[in-house]
Design an enzyme around this catalytic site. Structure first.
Site, PDB file in Angstrom:
ATOM      1  N   GLU A 323      33.080  65.194  18.131  1.00  0.00           N
ATOM      2  CA  GLU A 323      33.813  66.272  17.459  1.00  0.00           C
ATOM      3  C   GLU A 323      32.932  67.193  16.598  1.00  0.00           C
ATOM      4  O   GLU A 323      33.279  67.513  15.475  1.00  0.00           O
ATOM      5  CB  GLU A 323      34.941  65.673  16.594  1.00  0.00           C
ATOM      6  CG  GLU A 323      35.975  64.954  17.419  1.00  0.00           C
ATOM      7  CD  GLU A 323      37.109  64.370  16.582  1.00  0.00           C
ATOM      8  OE1 GLU A 323      38.253  64.453  17.039  1.00  0.00           O
ATOM      9  OE2 GLU A 323      36.848  63.832  15.487  1.00  0.00           O
TER      10      GLU A 323
HETATM   11  C1  ACM Z   1      36.863  59.919  17.701  1.00  0.00           C
HETATM   12  O1  ACM Z   1      38.012  59.448  17.749  1.00  0.00           O
HETATM   13  N1  ACM Z   1      36.655  61.118  17.185  1.00  0.00           N
HETATM   14  C2  ACM Z   1      35.737  59.190  18.201  1.00  0.00           C
END
Ligand code: ACM
Length: 683
Positions: A323
């Site tokens: 992310e």
């Molecule tokens: C995640 O759930 N961002 C690894």
């Protein structure tokens, strides 16, 4: 006499018959979880008394003696027997020894170590035999699950078990950044993991909301990046030892280059945009990101990872990598120039460049890199491991490209989904279409306990008991997939897990007491028993913005991820529809009358406890929903048809009852709707 069929064929038929029989029989009989790969059941039993004593033979790691001593205490605590043996010590052959733990060699905490064991219980002795002490410890857990009592006393049934894991990597990740969890909580979760034969604890130690380790090399990390809430290095070493004593590897995760607000609060000079930064209190994906184009970033990671790898002996080391929104990279002229000069075409490639630099650093410290599936890139060396969270496809893709991988997609226990969903989620479903060689790259999986919406009061009710079914998926043969049988065994396992001090069951009533300001919780419990938190990430989109310091003490937090009362109701509705059985009807009516009449009592509680006022619309809807179901059952038993007016009211009652309130929803609405649909009254 000449046999009609050759002996080998008779034996083969017998073998097939008995193996099918024994798997079925044991699943129903002993409630073992995870189900072992082979079990033969005899007729006898080993009766327990206080002279019960254990010894270890062979060349063993000292931890097997400690495990055997803990075994004796657990046995004594469950049975009330004053077992005379205090500790199981090396080279002692107690003359009363009846439990023989035979080990060939100390087990190493590495991927793929031999964890198999055999367990043989006869009338006068018990033998746990294993190549390594890791296998022997699993055998002791199985033995404890077999303990039974009857009018004669406590006993172990006569069985012969041969068992080994399907996957070598069976993990649980706990996020201690979003909300911090003290070591005693972590320790009892390690005990619970060992009880269900899990062997990897993935410690998510840093995120935007805090970095939870003491650093002597970069002290501002814990001084400025943790709100003063972190583990000291001594505590970490002790925890790693505690885990190792239970056969559990510890993998630390430091999540970079994104998710790094806390890092950059301490050291803004490594960021991709000028600071200052602060520790994040909100949930989500944020901009602060390490600058991958400046050398001092890598000097930082070299020294920081050097320090951290000395605390965590495992071969694998997790760098997160998920992310990264790339916003700071897009807006930084130097970074853009660097990309142009070096022919780096996009942020994904830039992150691959960053990851490769980190791989070099980790390899220098003899570590293999683990990262979330965003780190997958054909330029990466093959000695990294991919943790697949966005979909199982990335796991297949990793395997096809020769990368080791583990599955977490489908094991996100923070999303409060039913145990059956996680249970049927296989790391290697047939649909993946992988060759036998490619399948070998899939090492197992990890349950992930993200901590946005949990505190130390509630986290265990989100981890347990559902993680036990993930443990079974990763340990037991793939064909063990009977959901009803799993739920029956899970109920037993949930109870057994309390032995380790877990609060997953205990805290429910404590939280309800607080919600009622110590009044009688009955009416609140009646409704909370059939409510579940809204699923997936919906809780974030229902009118309340949750942050780190929000209260996590409301009904939604007390409510269990999966209501077992609702499950019982739903199964009874199915059974009634199929059988029209009168006793089933009586139980259903009893449940519905209780729900219909609950409102008056709950209103009284709302008057003294405004915190539960948010349940009022639910409570009113429950009255109407229960009435709908009661009327439907009456119509069915008297073979009458509903009036149009009743049908309209009932459809409305069901639609209203489906709406969430206080971020909770009823888990019985579908079954009531089914009653009407089954009769063809609604579509
Ligand atoms: C995640 O759930 N961002 C690894």
């Amino acid at each position: 006499m000449t046999p009609k069929y050759p002996a080998t064929i008779i034996l083969l038929v017998l073998l097939i018959l008995t193996s099918a029989f024994t798997v079925q029989a044991q699943e129903n009989k002993f409630n073992l979880m995870p189900v072992p790969s082979e079990i033969k059941i005899g007729k006898g039993h080993f009766l327990l008394d206080s002279t019960f004593a254990a010894c270890v033979t062979g060349t063993a790691d000292p931890r097997i003696h400690n495990a055997a001593s803990r075994f004796l205490r657990r046995l004594a605590n469950r049975t009330g027997l004053f077992i005379q043996q205090d500790f199981v010590i090396p080279r002692e052959k107690n003359k009363h020894s009846v439990l023989f733990i035979q080990v060939e060699r100390p087990g190493r905490l590495i991927v793929g170590e031999d964890e198999s064991y055999t367990l043989k219980i006869e009338d006068d002795e018990i033998i746990v035999s294993a190549v390594t002490d890791l296998g022997a410890m699993h055998g002791l857990e199985t033995l404890l699950q077999l303990l039974k009592g009857d009018s004669e006393g406590y006993f172990f049934p006569e069985v012969e078990i041969k068992d080994a894991p399907r996957f070598p990597w069976r993990g649980l990740m706990i996020d201690v950044s979003r909300h911090f969890f003290p070591l005693d909580l972590i320790r009892r979760n390690l005990d619970a993991m060992a009880a269900v034969k899990m062997n990897v604890f993935h410690w998510h130690l840093s995120d935007d909301q805090g970095i939870r380790v003491e650093s002597k090399v970069y002290p501002k990390l814990h001084e400025l990046g943790s709100d003063g809430i972190y583990y000291t290095q001594e505590e970490i070493k002790a925890l790693v030892k505690y885990a190792a004593d239970r056969g559990i590897r510890v993998i630390p995760e430091f999540d970079v280059p994104g998710h790094s607000s806390a890092f950059l609060t301490a050291y803004p000079e490594f960021a991709s945009a000028p600071g200052p930064y602060k520790i994040e209190r909100r949930w989500g994906i944020f901009d602060p990101t390490f600058d991958p184009t400046i050398e001092k970033t890598y000097e930082f990671f070299d020294r920081f990872f050097g320090e951290m790898t000395s605390l965590f002996p495992d071969e694998y080391f997790h760098i997160g990598g998920d992310e990264n929104n790339g916003r700071q990279w897009d807006n930084n002229k130097n970074i853009q120039k660097f990309m142009k000069d070096n022919n780096i075409k996009d942020n994904h490639e830039l992150q691959a460049y960053f990851n490769k630099r980190l791989v070099d650093i980790l390899n220098k410290y003899n570590k293999k890199m683990v990262g979330w599936d965003e780190i997958l890139n054909p330029d990466m060396p093959k000695n990294i491991l991919i943790q697949s969270w966005r979909g199982i496809k990335s796991l297949a893709e990793s395997a096809r490209h020769g990368y080791q991988g583990i599955l977490s997609n489908g094991y996100y226990i923070d999303l409060v989904q039913p145990a059956s969903f996680h249970y049927l989620n296989d790391p290697i479903p047939d649909s993946l279409n992988l060759s036998a060689e490619e399948k070998k790259f899939i090492l197992g999986g990890e349950a992930t306990s993200w901590a946005e919406l949990v505190t130390l009061e509630t986290v265990e009710s989100r981890i347990w008991p559902r993680t036990a079914v993930i443990a079974e998926r990763l340990w037991s043969p793939a064909y063990v997939r009977d959901v009803d049988d799993m739920y029956k065994r899970l109920e037993r396992m949930s109870f057994l897990l309390e032995e380790h001090g877990l609060l997953h069951q205990k805290n429910y009533e404590m939280m309800l007491r607080r919600l009622t300001d110590n009044h009688d919780i009955k009416a609140l419990k009646t409704i909370a028993d059939i409510l579940e938190p809204v699923k997936i990430y919906n809780r974030h989109f229902q009118g309340k913005v949750h942050v780190q310091h929000s209260p996590y003490t409301r009904t939604v937090d007390a409510a269990r991820p999966e209501s077992m009362t609702a499950r019982e109701f739903n199964l009874l509705v199915d059974k009634y529809i199929q059988t029209k059985d009168a006793p089933v009807l009586d139980i259903l009516r009893g449940m519905l009358i209780k729900w219909e009449s609950n409102h008056a009592e709950l209103v009284k509680l709302m008057e003294v406890s405004p915190i539960i006022k948010e349940l009022e619309p639910h409570s009113l809807n429950l009255v109407k929903l229960s009435r709908t179901a009661l009327d439907a059952l009456d119509l069915m038993t008297s073979n009458r048809l509903p009036s149009n007016e009743w049908l309209e009211q009932s459809k409305l009652a069901i639609e209203n009852a489906k709406k969430p309130h206080g971020q909770t929803e009823f888990a019985i609405t579908g079954a009531v709707e089914k009653l009407l649909k089954h009769n063809g009254w609604i579509k």
